[in-house]
Design an enzyme around this catalytic site. Sequence first.
Site, PDB file in Angstrom:
ATOM      1  N   HIS A 153       0.843  -1.205   0.000  1.00 31.15           N
ATOM      2  CA  HIS A 153       0.000   0.000   0.000  1.00 31.15           C
ATOM      3  C   HIS A 153       0.878   1.255   0.000  1.00 31.15           C
ATOM      4  CE1 HIS A 153       1.170  -0.339   4.194  1.00 31.15           C
ATOM      5  NE2 HIS A 153       0.815   0.924   4.364  1.00 31.15           N
ATOM      6  N   HIS A 210       4.705   0.238   0.337  1.00 29.70           N
ATOM      7  CA  HIS A 210       5.426  -0.556   1.325  1.00 29.70           C
ATOM      8  C   HIS A 210       4.532  -1.670   1.863  1.00 29.70           C
ATOM      9  CE1 HIS A 210       3.643   2.844   3.524  1.00 29.70           C
ATOM     10  NE2 HIS A 210       3.591   2.072   4.583  1.00 29.70           N
ATOM     11  N   ASP A 224       0.532   5.070   1.866  1.00 29.85           N
ATOM     12  CA  ASP A 224      -0.246   5.536   3.018  1.00 29.85           C
ATOM     13  C   ASP A 224      -1.386   6.483   2.622  1.00 29.85           C
ATOM     14  OD1 ASP A 224       1.262   4.105   4.871  1.00 29.85           O
ATOM     15  OD2 ASP A 224       2.681   5.764   5.182  1.00 29.85           O
ATOM     16  N   ARG A 237       4.439   6.573  14.210  1.00 28.45           N
ATOM     17  CA  ARG A 237       4.603   7.145  12.877  1.00 28.45           C
ATOM     18  C   ARG A 237       4.085   8.578  12.839  1.00 28.45           C
ATOM     19  NH1 ARG A 237       1.181   4.586   8.089  1.00 28.45           N
ATOM     20  NH2 ARG A 237       0.047   6.550   8.090  1.00 28.45           N
TER      21      ARG A 237
HETATM   22  C1  SIN Z   1       2.790   1.419   7.842  1.00 30.03           C
HETATM   23  O1  SIN Z   1       3.024   2.605   7.968  1.00 30.03           O
HETATM   24  O2  SIN Z   1       2.127   0.989   6.917  1.00 30.03           O
HETATM   25  C2  SIN Z   1       3.420   0.453   8.822  1.00 30.03           C
HETATM   26  C3  SIN Z   1       4.765   0.066   8.323  1.00 30.03           C
HETATM   27  C4  SIN Z   1       5.472  -0.843   9.291  1.00 30.03           C
HETATM   28  O3  SIN Z   1       4.949  -1.149  10.355  1.00 30.03           O
HETATM   29  O4  SIN Z   1       6.601  -1.234   8.979  1.00 30.03           O
END
Ligand code: SIN
Length: 270
Positions: free
Chosen positions: A96, A245, A98, A260
Amino acid sequence: MEIRSLTPHIGAEIIGVDLSQSFSNEEFADIHQAHLDWKVLVFRDQTLSREDHKAFGRRFGKLHVHPMNYKGTGDPEILQVKTTAKSAYTAGNGWHTDVTCDEYPPMGSMLYITETPASGGGDTLYADMYLAYDLLSDPMKEMLEGLVAVHDGAIPYIGAYKSAPPEGGYPRHEHPVITTHPETGKKVLYVNPGFTSHIKGLTGAESRAILDMLYKHVAQTPRLTCRVIWEPNTLTFWDNRCTQHHAVWDYHPDSRYGERVSIVAHERPA
Ligand code: SIN
């Protein structure tokens, strides 16, 4: 500042920067340029308070408030990324980009991992969506140019995470299937299985077939990717305008913890 690349085209470790300290405009310009060049920057051995984390994010723009409005940290600008033995899911466990359901999706996200799984695992894969575009054939590029896709927050937040929607529902916005990065001017394949529901103007079957083909292209082309192997106190800052990612949940029943901060883009994807 030293740059050690993870692959020739995506991902770099940045050595010699303490993100808890304020830096000069020149140092900021170097980090900014490295972010554009490498798309995924990894800063190790960082000791950051929440304020330090947010201050680094603010150097790039306004901080994003996640539409799921998690209560985790008590700070709407900090999204908790927490997985334990009891978790029903781990956020981002699938390819995905973000929050592309937003009208102005984040230009970047900074994930600060402070706890890694005791027996290893919990890496994050990143894919270069410039290269994903470049590797398509010319006829496919021509066909996709000018198409617009719908990105719907209900897909992950209700569908996968079973979260109750806010009043008025989760965001749902349209973005071009092929975008141009506002700073580098390079073309990007901008659909992702996390959020994209369909391509407008096509039949349901056509849209499904094309999206599935594009998702398979990303998932089955390892050369698009780099892999971030986390250690406690690592911050990774990715360019959300040209990457996807995938957080790999391969460590159950162990735990992983991070926070985050995302930065709202100045421009809509175009
Ligand atoms: C995310 O921001 O999608 C999570 C990424 C992660 O936990 O490595």
